[in-house]
Design an enzyme around this catalytic site. Structure first.
Site: not given
Ligand SMILES: Cc1cc2nc3c(=O)[nH]c(=O)nc-3n(C[C@H](O)[C@H](O)[C@H](O)COP(=O)(O)OP(=O)(O)OC[C@H]3O[C@@H](n4cnc5c(N)ncnc54)[C@H](O)[C@@H]3O)c2cc1C
Length: 337
Positions: A161, A133, A129, A131, A202-203
Site C-alpha cells: 500500500i 492472495g 485493495m 491482498e 488512476e491509470r
Molecule cells: C510499488 C507498489 C505500489 C503499490 N501501491 C498499491 C496501493 O497503493 N494500493 C493497492 O491496493 N495496491 C498497490 N500495489 C499493488 C499492485 O496494484 C499489485 O501488485 C498489482 O495489481 C498486481 O497484483 P499482484 O502483485 O498480486 O500480482 P498477481 O496478481 O499475482 O499477478 C502476477 C502477474 O501475473 C500475470 N497475470 C495476473 N493475472 C493475469 C491474467 N488474468 N492474465 C494474464 N496474466 C495475468 C501478470 O503478469 C501479473 O503481473 C502496489 C504495488 C507496488 C509494487
C-alpha cells in the site's frame, strides 16, 4: 527538462502552477531524496509544506478548503513531480486517487471532516485493495467488513500500500459480511462499481508519469551522448546513437500525443475504461523500452546508481505491474473490442 512541445490543453494559469510546482520540488524535495530513500518514507513536514504552496488535492472545492481546480491542475502537478522527484512520494495516490473517492462517494460530513486536512497535508491518504492472495484478481479479496451497530469492523490483510506507513486515512476495499439488507445501506453492493469507475483516473495518472519519464530519459541521453567522446568524437555522432535516439524521441512524441488525448477526454468526462487501459499498458511499455535503449547508450555508467538514468530504469519496471498489471489492461481492452 522540458521538450519543445506544448500540449494544447496547457494554459497560462496551468503553466504558472507548473512553475510553482517545479520550483518547489527542486528547492524542497530534490535535496531530500537520498534521505527519504534511505529512511523509506517522506517526512510529514514535506507534505505540510506542499500543502501550504497549494500542491495537494487541487480538485477539492473551496468549501472544503481546496482551490476548486480540476483534473488538469492535478496533471500539471503530477508532471512536475514526475520530472523532479524520484519514487517515494505518494502524492498521486493522496491527491489524485483518494481525494476523488471521498469527493464522489463520501458523505458531506466525511468531505468536511477529511478534505481540509488532506489539502493542508496534515492527513495523508492511501487506498488499500491488494491482498497477499488477491492482486490482479480483485474479486478474490478475502478482507471482510462486519456491521456492528453504527460501525463497521474490518478484518483484512493488505499489502503493497502506497503511503501505507504514514497514512492517517485509508480507503479499504473489503466485502461486506452477511449483508442483511443491502438496499437499506447504499454502501453495500456499491463498492465494486466505485472501484472500477475510479480506475481510468488512476491509470491516466500512471500514464502521465510514464510519458514524463520517457521524455526525461530522451533529454538526459541526448545531453550525455553529445558530451561523451568515443573513438575521438561525440557518441551522438555515431549513426547508431542518432538512429536510436531518433526512434526514442518519436516514441516519446507519440506517447505525449496519446496521453494528451486521454487528459482532454478525462477533463471532458469522456475517458472510458478501455482507452485508459490502452494508455496505461502502452505508455508504461514505451517508458520501459525507451529507458532500456537509453541505459545502453550510457554504457557502464547507465548501470551505476549515481546516475539518474540507472534509477529511472529500475523504477520504470513497476509501472507495468501496479495500477493493474499490463496483462490485465489487455484483458480489459480485449473484452471491450
Ligand atoms: C510499488 C507498489 C505500489 C503499490 N501501491 C498499491 C496501493 O497503493 N494500493 C493497492 O491496493 N495496491 C498497490 N500495489 C499493488 C499492485 O496494484 C499489485 O501488485 C498489482 O495489481 C498486481 O497484483 P499482484 O502483485 O498480486 O500480482 P498477481 O496478481 O499475482 O499477478 C502476477 C502477474 O501475473 C500475470 N497475470 C495476473 N493475472 C493475469 C491474467 N488474468 N492474465 C494474464 N496474466 C495475468 C501478470 O503478469 C501479473 O503481473 C502496489 C504495488 C507496488 C509494487
Amino acid at each position: 527538462m522540458a521538450t519543445d512541445y506544448v500540449s494544447e490543453w496547457m494554459t497560462d494559469e496551468l503553466q504558472a502552477l507548473r512553475d510553482v510546482a517545479r520550483q518547489f520540488f527542486e528547492r524542497e524535495a530534490a535535496p531530500q531524496m537520498a534521505k527519504w530513500s534511505e529512511q523509506r518514507y517522506v517526512d510529514r513536514e514535506f507534505w505540510v509544506k506542499a500543502g501550504r504552496v497549494g500542491l495537494l488535492c487541487p480538485t477539492v472545492p473551496e468549501e472544503y478548503g481546496g482551490p476548486g481546480g480540476n483534473i488538469l491542475h492535478q496533471v500539471a502537478i503530477t508532471e512536475e513531480q514526475s520530472r523532479v522527484l524520484e519514487k517515494g512520494w505518494g502524492n498521486n495516490v493522496h491527491s489524485g486517487v483518494v481525494t476523488d473517492y471521498i469527493l464522489k462517494y463520501g458523505s458531506q460530513e466525511q468531505c468536511a471532516r477529511w478534505l481540509p486536512s488532506m489539502v493542508e497535508g496534515t492527513v495523508i491518504g492511501a487506498i488499500a485493495m491488494t491482498e497477499p492472495g488477491a492482486g490482479s484478481d480483485v474479486r478474490a479479496m478475502a478482507g471482510r467488513a462486519r456491521r456492528d451497530g453504527d460501525e463497521y469492523v474490518i478484518d483484512a490483510t493488505k499489502t503493497f500500500i502506497t503511503n501505507g506507513q504514514t497514512a492517517d486515512l485509508i480507503i479499504v476495499a473489503v466485502k461486506l459480511e452477511n449483508p442483511q439488507n443491502p438496499a437499506a445501506d447504499p454502501r453495500a453492493g456499491a463498492g465494486f462499481p466505485a472501484l472500477m469507475n475510479q480506475m481510468p483516473q488512476e491509470r491516466l495518472i500512471l500514464a502521465v508519469n510514464a510519458v514524463v519519464q520517457t521524455e526525461k530519459a530522451v533529454q538526459l541521453t541526448l545531453a550525455y551522448t553529445k558530451e561523451r567522446k568515443v573513438f575521438g568524437k561525440p557518441l551522438y555522432d555515431q549513426q547508431n546513437t542518432r538512429f536510436v535516439l531518433a526512434e526514442c524521441a518519436t516514441l516519446a512524441r507519440a506517447a505525449r500525443l496519446f496521453v494528451d488525448h486521454c487528459i482532454v477526454a478525462h477533463a471532458r468526462g469522456r475517458l472510458d475504461n478501455k482507452t485508459a487501459a490502452m494508455a496505461k499498458w502502452w505508455l508504461t511499455d514505451v517508458q520501459c523500452k525507451v529507458l532500456d535503449e537509453c541505459v545502453q547508450l550510457f554504457g557502464g555508467y547507465g548501470y551505476m546508481e549515481e546516475y539518474p538514468i540507472a534509477r529511472m530504469y529500475a523504477d520504470a519496471r513497476v509501472q507495468k505491474i501496479y495500477g493493474g498489471a499490463n496483462e490485465i489492461m489487455k484483458e480489459i481492452i480485449a473484452r471491450a473490442l
